[in-house]
Motif scaffolding. Sequence first.
Motif, PDB file in Angstrom:
ATOM      1  N   ARG B  49       9.647  18.860 -21.211  1.00  0.00           N
ATOM      2  CA  ARG B  49       8.435  19.687 -21.303  1.00  0.00           C
ATOM      3  C   ARG B  49       8.787  21.168 -21.380  1.00  0.00           C
ATOM      4  O   ARG B  49       9.517  21.678 -20.534  1.00  0.00           O
ATOM      5  N   GLY B  50       8.251  21.814 -22.395  1.00  0.00           N
ATOM      6  CA  GLY B  50       8.497  23.231 -22.551  1.00  0.00           C
ATOM      7  C   GLY B  50       9.093  23.598 -23.895  1.00  0.00           C
ATOM      8  O   GLY B  50       9.242  24.774 -24.198  1.00  0.00           O
ATOM      9  N   SER B 123       0.935  25.424 -29.097  1.00  0.00           N
ATOM     10  CA  SER B 123       0.511  25.365 -27.696  1.00  0.00           C
ATOM     11  C   SER B 123       1.237  24.224 -26.986  1.00  0.00           C
ATOM     12  O   SER B 123       1.228  23.088 -27.452  1.00  0.00           O
ATOM     13  N   HIS B 124       1.879  24.531 -25.861  1.00  0.00           N
ATOM     14  CA  HIS B 124       2.563  23.474 -25.105  1.00  0.00           C
ATOM     15  C   HIS B 124       1.629  22.306 -24.814  1.00  0.00           C
ATOM     16  O   HIS B 124       1.981  21.152 -24.978  1.00  0.00           O
ATOM     17  N   PHE B 125       0.428  22.643 -24.308  1.00  0.00           N
ATOM     18  CA  PHE B 125      -0.461  21.581 -23.835  1.00  0.00           C
ATOM     19  C   PHE B 125      -0.901  20.690 -24.978  1.00  0.00           C
ATOM     20  O   PHE B 125      -0.870  19.477 -24.885  1.00  0.00           O
ATOM     21  N   GLN B 128       2.110  18.696 -26.211  1.00  0.00           N
ATOM     22  CA  GLN B 128       2.451  17.577 -25.325  1.00  0.00           C
ATOM     23  C   GLN B 128       1.367  16.513 -25.350  1.00  0.00           C
ATOM     24  O   GLN B 128       1.649  15.315 -25.303  1.00  0.00           O
ATOM     25  N   PHE B 194       8.788  29.109 -12.467  1.00  0.00           N
ATOM     26  CA  PHE B 194       7.360  29.241 -12.196  1.00  0.00           C
ATOM     27  C   PHE B 194       7.057  30.600 -11.571  1.00  0.00           C
ATOM     28  O   PHE B 194       6.068  31.252 -11.911  1.00  0.00           O
ATOM     29  N   LEU B 195       7.919  31.034 -10.680  1.00  0.00           N
ATOM     30  CA  LEU B 195       7.673  32.322 -10.028  1.00  0.00           C
ATOM     31  C   LEU B 195       7.734  33.463 -11.044  1.00  0.00           C
ATOM     32  O   LEU B 195       7.018  34.457 -10.914  1.00  0.00           O
ATOM     33  N   GLN B 197       6.753  33.151 -14.187  1.00  0.00           N
ATOM     34  CA  GLN B 197       5.435  33.100 -14.851  1.00  0.00           C
ATOM     35  C   GLN B 197       4.371  33.732 -13.969  1.00  0.00           C
ATOM     36  O   GLN B 197       3.507  34.485 -14.425  1.00  0.00           O
ATOM     37  N   LEU B 198       4.466  33.411 -12.680  1.00  0.00           N
ATOM     38  CA  LEU B 198       3.443  33.906 -11.757  1.00  0.00           C
ATOM     39  C   LEU B 198       3.513  35.429 -11.636  1.00  0.00           C
ATOM     40  O   LEU B 198       2.488  36.108 -11.533  1.00  0.00           O
ATOM     41  N   ASP B 280      11.427  26.162 -21.688  1.00  0.00           N
ATOM     42  CA  ASP B 280      10.636  27.216 -22.343  1.00  0.00           C
ATOM     43  C   ASP B 280      11.395  28.540 -22.282  1.00  0.00           C
ATOM     44  O   ASP B 280      11.073  29.437 -21.511  1.00  0.00           O
TER      45      ASP B 280
END
Lengths: 441, 420
Positions: B49-50, B123-125, B128, B194-195, B197-198, B280
């Motif tokens: 994923r990514g 788009s990833h989503f 996928q 993730f951090l 991205q956040l 990603d």
Amino acid sequence: MASITGFQAVSRFGLGARAGEIEQASAAPSDWVLAQLQDDATPSGLADMPTGQTLAADLLKAFNRGAAAVQENLKGAARAQYLGEIGARTKAQVESEAPFRERLVAFWSNHFTVSIAKPALIGLAGAFEREAIRPFVTGKFADMLLAVLRHPAMLLYLDNAQSVGPGSRAGQIGHRGLNENLGREVLELHTLGVDGGYRQEDVQAFAKMLTGWSIGGKRGSTPGAFHFYPQIHEPGAKTLLGKSYPEAGEAEVEQAAADLAHHPATAHHLALKFARHFVADEPPADFVDRLAGRYLETDGSLGAMATFVVHEPDAWHAPLTKVKTPTELVVSTLRALGRTPEPKAIVASLKSLGQVPFAAPSPAGWPDRSEDWIGPESVLRRADFAMAVAQRLPASLQPRQLLDVTLGPAASETTRQGVERAPSPADGFALVLAAPEFQRR
Amino acid sequence: MKIEPHSRLPRRRLLGLATGLAGFAAFAPVKLAFADAPTESRFVLVILRGALDGLAAVPPYADPDYAALRGPLAFGEPGEQAGALDLDGKFGLNPALAPLLPLWQAQELTILHAAATPYRDRSHFDGQNLLENGTAVPNGAQDGWLNRALGVIGATDRRLGLAVGETAPLVLEGSVPVASWAPAGILPEASPDFLTQLASLYRADPLLGPALATGVDSQRLSDEIMSASPEPAPNEMDAGKNGAKLRAADLLAPAAEGAGKLLADARGPRIAVLEAGGWDTHANQGLMTGRLATALGGLANGMVALKRGLGPAWQETVVAVVTEFGRTAAPNGTGGTDHGTGTVAMLAGGRIRGGRVVASWPGLSPEKLYQGRDLAPTLDLRAALKAALATQFGIDRATLARRVFPDSDQVAPLEGLTEV
């Protein structure tokens, strides 16, 4: 059509959006909030719980059988009761269609904290909130105050159950004496405030008035229920805040509570806390003054306070000034997903986020400023929580759906893009739940 | 939190599974056994994923446009400094995938290059979603193609299909119930990726932004200290906080080995889906080292661990490694690559006629790139997946084209991919 004000209604005054709630609130946001004040039904899961009287009687029975029996009660039945209360309370919050009312319950419950930091409270804390707080959140403050002072949980938590007037019959012959704890905290934390103008003599006077306010179990009284024992009540007139109260037994506290409730310092103290909770960490001073005035002119009506703050433009002008407490964060996450996990999982999550239910570190309750809840470690914990929840979401849900349900028009372009570009659904869900617009309210 | 509808094997009881099957027999009859598995064949789908950079995973080093186009992200010729590992004189393997070379040499690994699903946006989503729903459009079906395949082969027992993770991904969702299983420690706490991205969401927040930056700094420091300490015990790495902070791809190996053991057991599932993140690579993608090398190393170790877990059942197995799309052919301005189109997929296992790169190579000259920026897709991923399902479960071509991958009549199963 979902609007920003609709989002504010469900986030600032509610517990975060359930599916469709932003749209529902958007038509008339303040009306949507205020209508909830009429909804005073007790959530079903809470209505079925045993009474505080029953629970206190079980605890006292254990006390009479010795330390081992107390331990057995606290680790067994009382702990099970605690978990049951957490489950029912969380379910009520997650499913509530009157989330503003739930927020009021939580606010006043925290104002009148009883904490399991004192282990004897573990089985009773939930009953305290159900019985002494919940029925009064739109009623008169004086009534709530008296219900609090009569509840076995508060009488145990701040030691008044065992306080004995030194001049009472029991005090004259016995070895026990006055305990100031409840008297002091009522003046400092629950009514006037630390700068409310009381002195040590006032603490002692109020503590003396409170002598005899205890829990039944002796001399034919109902076990576990509130009971006034004249034989341990300090006799004679007492002077509180310059006013003399003639000896009146149990009624002294009732009279003093009414005066304390109507004191301008109390009005200001409560208004400041209330405005801090709903408007901003440092609410505008003139608003606090006006809110205090409203409180006084309505004879201490908590419903009037709630209505006043919802009508206040300051409460709507600046969105996202407040940070959700861990409990608000967890509940709003669960509302977004429409799920209530097992009580142990709820407690575990809240423990990692720093707010075990009914476990405030002191009688002052949990703090209510953003900086109290956001620091380097707590932000990481919140990110962990978001990711842990996100990992368990079904593939049939999409991050942008979760974004629309929970934040809707309040989502910033940055947040929306971040979620759209997330490399996996789990990352996307977690970004929604960790986004500033979700962490704040 | 109990919020998933699938039957789940209790994690605690499966703790021992990643390291051995000693505890397996004790609970397997209760939790996992099912009667009359309709097949002895195994199929494992690994979803990256990514969006994997196919040009980095399997560099086409002999393409005349490759080196200039990829610039700092180009591998050298085999034998050169930072050289690719040669596969067939035209394509090489990213050195981080070196653990896969034995599979290649045993002809148990096939590379599919310039491959893609029918998805052409970025788009990833959506990518996928389409990869998993098995149609040609996002949200084209509410269930997944692998679940539909389970239905076709007559699976009624939920334990025939296994999602490795706490919930089933879309590809396994549908009317046929499936089980899910996760080894302890696989569920990540918030990862460094993730951090990052956040942090971009928190940039404008005066409270959350600085708090997160400080938190990440102190976490990095503690990670450095932890990694500097000598030889942490493997179980500490798996279960401890340090282990949980590792990238998702690094966590693939224990999950893959455990899944392999479950699949290998006579009473175990026959179809499993594994997922790994970390692909990603928008920035600091790296060449010999860096984010992508770390992720690829995790993938390679995961494949090896899967084979180890499967044991003799590897001979009955097809593993398909897929990703939602590829990345831009040229690097972007931050040492990474952005969302693209064509990429690589892999097929591995004892049933694979491997040791080949299957590609209708489109070339990398500017006019050959898709929309002037991506490796052009010339191979429909469904052709390979259909071939795998046909071989393993005997699903006929018409059923594959109508039920499993709806409206895909025009996509013929790839010939000769597998040994029958």
